[in-house]
Design a protein around this motif. Structure first.
Motif, PDB file in Angstrom:
ATOM      1  N   VAL A 117      53.522  61.304  17.775  1.00  0.00           N
ATOM      2  CA  VAL A 117      52.950  60.002  18.101  1.00  0.00           C
ATOM      3  C   VAL A 117      51.487  60.194  18.503  1.00  0.00           C
ATOM      4  CG1 VAL A 117      55.112  58.892  18.795  1.00  0.00           C
ATOM      5  CG2 VAL A 117      53.831  60.238  20.459  1.00  0.00           C
ATOM      6  N   ASN A 118      50.803  59.083  18.732  1.00  0.00           N
ATOM      7  CA  ASN A 118      49.411  59.122  19.180  1.00  0.00           C
ATOM      8  C   ASN A 118      49.301  58.464  20.548  1.00  0.00           C
ATOM      9  OD1 ASN A 118      48.608  60.235  16.649  1.00  0.00           O
ATOM     10  ND2 ASN A 118      48.631  58.181  15.777  1.00  0.00           N
ATOM     11  N   GLY A 119      48.279  58.860  21.317  1.00  0.00           N
ATOM     12  CA  GLY A 119      48.116  58.284  22.652  1.00  0.00           C
ATOM     13  C   GLY A 119      46.694  58.370  23.146  1.00  0.00           C
ATOM     14  N   ASP A 120      46.491  57.920  24.385  1.00  0.00           N
ATOM     15  CA  ASP A 120      45.166  57.912  25.007  1.00  0.00           C
ATOM     16  C   ASP A 120      45.213  58.629  26.347  1.00  0.00           C
ATOM     17  OD1 ASP A 120      43.774  56.131  23.073  1.00  0.00           O
ATOM     18  OD2 ASP A 120      45.253  54.673  23.778  1.00  0.00           O
ATOM     19  N   ILE A 121      44.092  59.257  26.690  1.00  0.00           N
ATOM     20  CA  ILE A 121      43.949  59.874  28.007  1.00  0.00           C
ATOM     21  C   ILE A 121      43.508  58.797  28.990  1.00  0.00           C
ATOM     22  CG2 ILE A 121      42.795  61.654  29.361  1.00  0.00           C
ATOM     23  CD1 ILE A 121      44.652  62.753  27.230  1.00  0.00           C
ATOM     24  N   ILE A 122      44.251  58.671  30.078  1.00  0.00           N
ATOM     25  CA  ILE A 122      43.927  57.660  31.091  1.00  0.00           C
ATOM     26  C   ILE A 122      43.912  58.326  32.467  1.00  0.00           C
ATOM     27  CG2 ILE A 122      44.921  55.770  29.742  1.00  0.00           C
ATOM     28  CD1 ILE A 122      47.394  55.935  31.615  1.00  0.00           C
ATOM     29  N   PRO A 123      43.211  57.708  33.445  1.00  0.00           N
ATOM     30  CA  PRO A 123      43.273  58.245  34.811  1.00  0.00           C
ATOM     31  C   PRO A 123      44.676  58.119  35.374  1.00  0.00           C
ATOM     32  CG  PRO A 123      41.431  56.706  34.545  1.00  0.00           C
ATOM     33  CD  PRO A 123      42.294  56.564  33.335  1.00  0.00           C
ATOM     34  N   ASP A 124      45.021  59.028  36.274  1.00  0.00           N
ATOM     35  CA  ASP A 124      46.320  58.988  36.931  1.00  0.00           C
ATOM     36  C   ASP A 124      46.499  57.677  37.681  1.00  0.00           C
ATOM     37  OD1 ASP A 124      48.672  59.517  38.161  1.00  0.00           O
ATOM     38  OD2 ASP A 124      47.870  60.930  39.615  1.00  0.00           O
ATOM     39  N   SER A 125      45.415  57.196  38.287  1.00  0.00           N
ATOM     40  CA  SER A 125      45.435  55.933  39.015  1.00  0.00           C
ATOM     41  C   SER A 125      44.157  55.179  38.689  1.00  0.00           C
ATOM     42  CB  SER A 125      45.529  56.179  40.523  1.00  0.00           C
ATOM     43  OG  SER A 125      45.500  54.958  41.224  1.00  0.00           O
ATOM     44  N   SER A 126      44.293  53.901  38.378  1.00  0.00           N
ATOM     45  CA  SER A 126      43.133  53.088  38.016  1.00  0.00           C
ATOM     46  C   SER A 126      43.291  51.702  38.621  1.00  0.00           C
ATOM     47  CB  SER A 126      43.016  52.986  36.499  1.00  0.00           C
ATOM     48  OG  SER A 126      41.856  52.291  36.127  1.00  0.00           O
ATOM     49  N   VAL A 127      42.220  51.206  39.303  1.00  0.00           N
ATOM     50  CA  VAL A 127      42.297  49.938  40.012  1.00  0.00           C
ATOM     51  C   VAL A 127      41.122  49.056  39.615  1.00  0.00           C
ATOM     52  CG1 VAL A 127      42.249  48.826  42.282  1.00  0.00           C
ATOM     53  CG2 VAL A 127      43.490  50.972  41.969  1.00  0.00           C
ATOM     54  N   ASP A 128      41.409  47.792  39.330  1.00  0.00           N
ATOM     55  CA  ASP A 128      40.350  46.809  39.059  1.00  0.00           C
ATOM     56  C   ASP A 128      39.846  46.228  40.379  1.00  0.00           C
ATOM     57  OD1 ASP A 128      40.497  47.081  36.281  1.00  0.00           O
ATOM     58  OD2 ASP A 128      42.101  45.590  36.125  1.00  0.00           O
ATOM     59  N   VAL A 129      38.533  46.027  40.452  1.00  0.00           N
ATOM     60  CA  VAL A 129      37.902  45.486  41.667  1.00  0.00           C
ATOM     61  C   VAL A 129      37.429  44.070  41.384  1.00  0.00           C
ATOM     62  CG1 VAL A 129      36.096  45.801  43.393  1.00  0.00           C
ATOM     63  CG2 VAL A 129      37.176  47.802  42.340  1.00  0.00           C
ATOM     64  N   TYR A 130      37.821  43.110  42.281  1.00  0.00           N
ATOM     65  CA  TYR A 130      37.474  41.699  42.108  1.00  0.00           C
ATOM     66  C   TYR A 130      36.569  41.253  43.259  1.00  0.00           C
ATOM     67  CZ  TYR A 130      41.456  41.668  38.867  1.00  0.00           C
ATOM     68  OH  TYR A 130      42.321  41.936  37.838  1.00  0.00           O
ATOM     69  N   SER A 131      35.808  40.199  42.994  1.00  0.00           N
ATOM     70  CA  SER A 131      35.014  39.568  44.066  1.00  0.00           C
ATOM     71  C   SER A 131      35.877  38.542  44.791  1.00  0.00           C
ATOM     72  CB  SER A 131      33.779  38.885  43.485  1.00  0.00           C
ATOM     73  OG  SER A 131      34.167  37.806  42.650  1.00  0.00           O
ATOM     74  N   ASP A 132      35.491  38.186  46.027  1.00  0.00           N
ATOM     75  CA  ASP A 132      36.250  37.203  46.808  1.00  0.00           C
ATOM     76  C   ASP A 132      35.847  35.770  46.488  1.00  0.00           C
ATOM     77  OD1 ASP A 132      37.670  39.192  48.099  1.00  0.00           O
ATOM     78  OD2 ASP A 132      36.153  39.398  49.680  1.00  0.00           O
ATOM     79  N   SER A 133      34.711  35.608  45.817  1.00  0.00           N
ATOM     80  CA  SER A 133      34.226  34.251  45.549  1.00  0.00           C
ATOM     81  C   SER A 133      33.526  34.210  44.193  1.00  0.00           C
ATOM     82  CB  SER A 133      33.255  33.800  46.648  1.00  0.00           C
ATOM     83  OG  SER A 133      32.130  34.673  46.695  1.00  0.00           O
ATOM     84  N   SER A 134      33.355  32.997  43.701  1.00  0.00           N
ATOM     85  CA  SER A 134      32.613  32.808  42.457  1.00  0.00           C
ATOM     86  C   SER A 134      31.122  32.780  42.753  1.00  0.00           C
ATOM     87  CB  SER A 134      33.037  31.495  41.790  1.00  0.00           C
ATOM     88  OG  SER A 134      34.398  31.510  41.456  1.00  0.00           O
ATOM     89  N   GLY A 135      30.334  33.142  41.781  1.00  0.00           N
ATOM     90  CA  GLY A 135      28.886  33.106  41.962  1.00  0.00           C
ATOM     91  C   GLY A 135      28.191  33.980  40.948  1.00  0.00           C
ATOM     92  N   LYS A 136      26.936  34.302  41.276  1.00  0.00           N
ATOM     93  CA  LYS A 136      26.115  35.109  40.382  1.00  0.00           C
ATOM     94  C   LYS A 136      26.078  36.549  40.885  1.00  0.00           C
ATOM     95  CE  LYS A 136      22.515  33.213  38.686  1.00  0.00           C
ATOM     96  NZ  LYS A 136      21.153  32.607  38.528  1.00  0.00           N
ATOM     97  N   LEU A 137      26.226  37.490  39.955  1.00  0.00           N
ATOM     98  CA  LEU A 137      26.148  38.912  40.304  1.00  0.00           C
ATOM     99  C   LEU A 137      24.684  39.242  40.592  1.00  0.00           C
ATOM    100  CD1 LEU A 137      27.596  41.668  40.561  1.00  0.00           C
ATOM    101  CD2 LEU A 137      27.207  41.995  38.117  1.00  0.00           C
ATOM    102  N   SER A 138      24.357  39.320  41.888  1.00  0.00           N
ATOM    103  CA  SER A 138      22.957  39.516  42.263  1.00  0.00           C
ATOM    104  C   SER A 138      22.556  40.983  42.339  1.00  0.00           C
ATOM    105  CB  SER A 138      22.672  38.833  43.610  1.00  0.00           C
ATOM    106  OG  SER A 138      23.540  39.357  44.620  1.00  0.00           O
ATOM    107  N   LYS A 139      23.491  41.862  42.701  1.00  0.00           N
ATOM    108  CA  LYS A 139      23.188  43.292  42.800  1.00  0.00           C
ATOM    109  C   LYS A 139      24.363  44.113  42.271  1.00  0.00           C
ATOM    110  CE  LYS A 139      19.951  43.385  46.704  1.00  0.00           C
ATOM    111  NZ  LYS A 139      19.691  43.934  48.072  1.00  0.00           N
ATOM    112  N   LEU A 140      24.042  45.194  41.597  1.00  0.00           N
ATOM    113  CA  LEU A 140      25.044  46.155  41.124  1.00  0.00           C
ATOM    114  C   LEU A 140      24.576  47.519  41.601  1.00  0.00           C
ATOM    115  CD1 LEU A 140      27.672  46.053  39.498  1.00  0.00           C
ATOM    116  CD2 LEU A 140      26.343  46.559  37.455  1.00  0.00           C
ATOM    117  N   LYS A 141      25.279  48.073  42.584  1.00  0.00           N
ATOM    118  CA  LYS A 141      24.798  49.266  43.268  1.00  0.00           C
ATOM    119  C   LYS A 141      25.335  50.578  42.689  1.00  0.00           C
ATOM    120  CE  LYS A 141      23.975  46.993  47.682  1.00  0.00           C
ATOM    121  NZ  LYS A 141      24.131  47.072  49.163  1.00  0.00           N
ATOM    122  N   VAL A 142      26.116  50.510  41.654  1.00  0.00           N
ATOM    123  CA  VAL A 142      26.680  51.723  41.059  1.00  0.00           C
ATOM    124  C   VAL A 142      26.449  51.699  39.543  1.00  0.00           C
ATOM    125  CG1 VAL A 142      28.442  52.077  42.820  1.00  0.00           C
ATOM    126  CG2 VAL A 142      28.931  50.617  40.836  1.00  0.00           C
TER     127      VAL A 142
END
Length: 333
Positions: free
Chosen positions: A87-112
């Motif tokens: 079969v075929n597959g993909d390499i993935i991280p052991d643990s992966s988490v999505d990060v969400y904002s608490d409110s709607s708005g404009k992305l003013s800064k991206l520090k990473v």
């Protein structure tokens, strides 16, 4: 001499000439008849000799000579065989988490940036929830786990909402392989099975992995079951997102009879091989074939270790056919 005497003499000469011509014609006809009879007798005797042969021996005419087939042979051996599911597959991280904002708005800064390592609760972005005529303090977005930034789907200035992740953080220190098994094969997959991985980036190399997770359900749309494998040895060359070719070892059998798969013939619903019967004839042998993988077949019944089998040239053979061995191939290792 009178006229009558002259006429009689002329007639006599003509009769003599006619008789001579008739005699010559008869002689020619007799000679032809003798020649025809002689040729017929010679042909008959020759055919008789050809059928009986000298002193009543076997028929040696070209029409009745046996056809001898040139063949290549090898030997049935004992050994190990592995049943493999590819079969075929993909390499993935052991643990992966999505990060969400608490409110709607404009992305003013991206520090990473993509690939940066962050710690839990570290601020990775700021969201400006301000509206026309209203000003608010920017809301910070914090990493929920420590790990590496693997996804940043938005650029600064984009409008975001609490329903869409603005980053993904994965623990790349420990990688897994994710693949999906078709429903018809899920009974063959079990926890702890070993697998060999190969990557296009590293041709000719193989990496070992072990099945560590089996999904408890089958996807009703794709009719597949998700499984995950852990890499046995860590290798910095393997990165998340890489495409892997997976060979799952689903069964291992020891001390079984093995032969090259090319020796096997399937004809009119029968599965068989040809074995040597003496030095110059073959015998048709019905067999029961088991696992077939990478050109090697397991023989469950009908053949013993050490028997000589036909490897090449068996297509036109039949039971008890005469053969001449022109080459012998080394048995399987």
């Amino acid at each position: 001499m009178s006229k009558k005497d002259k006429s009689a003499e002329l007639n006599t000469d003509k009769e003599i000439k006619v008789k001579k011509k008739l005699s010559a014609g008869r002689m020619i006809l007799i000679i032809l008849l003798i020649g025809i009879v002689g040729f017929a007798a010679f042909t008959f005797l020759g055919m008789k000799d050809g059928k009986e042969g000298p002193k009543g021996g076997p028929d040696m005419t070209d029409e009745n000579k046996e056809t001898i087939f040139a063949v290549t042979t090898t030997e049935a051996v004992s050994g190990q065989i592995k049943d493999i599911l590819k079969v075929n597959g993909d390499i993935i991280p052991d643990s992966s988490v999505d990060v969400y904002s608490d409110s709607s708005g404009k992305l003013s800064k991206l520090k990473v940036s993509l690939g940066d390592y962050v710690r839990k609760d570290e601020v990775i972005a700021e969201i400006d929830p301000s509206r026309p005529g209203m000003s608010y303090t920017a809301n910070p977005v914090k990493a929920t786990i420590s790990g590496t930034i693997t996804s940043l789907p938005f650029d600064v200035g984009a409008t975001v909402s609490p329903q869409v992740p603005i980053a993904t953080v994965g623990r790349l220190q420990s990688l897994q392989v994710r693949t999906f098994i078709p429903e018809r094969f899920i009974s063959r997959v079990k926890m702890g099975m070993t697998a060999r991985l190969s990557f296009e980036a590293y041709p000719g190399e193989e990496f070992m992995a072990v099945v560590t997770e089996l999904s408890p359900v089958v996807d009703s749309i794709s009719r597949t079951m998700e499984i995950k494998l852990d890499l046995t040895d860590k290798d910095k060359r393997i990165k998340a997102g890489m495409y892997a070719k997976i060979s799952l070892v689903t069964e291992v059998k020891e001390d079984i009879v093995r032969i090259p798969s090319d020796c096997i013939i399937i004809r009119f619903g029968e599965t068989f091989v040809f074995t040597m019967d003496g030095e110059d004839h073959v015998s048709k042998r019905l067999i029961s074939e088991g696992i077939r993988i990478n050109g090697v077949s397991e023989i469950r019944e009908g053949l013993e270790v050490g028997e000589t089998i036909i490897y090449q040239g068996q297509t036109l053979l039949d039971d008890k056919a005469p053969v001449k061995v022109v080459r012998t191939v080394q048995p399987l290792k």
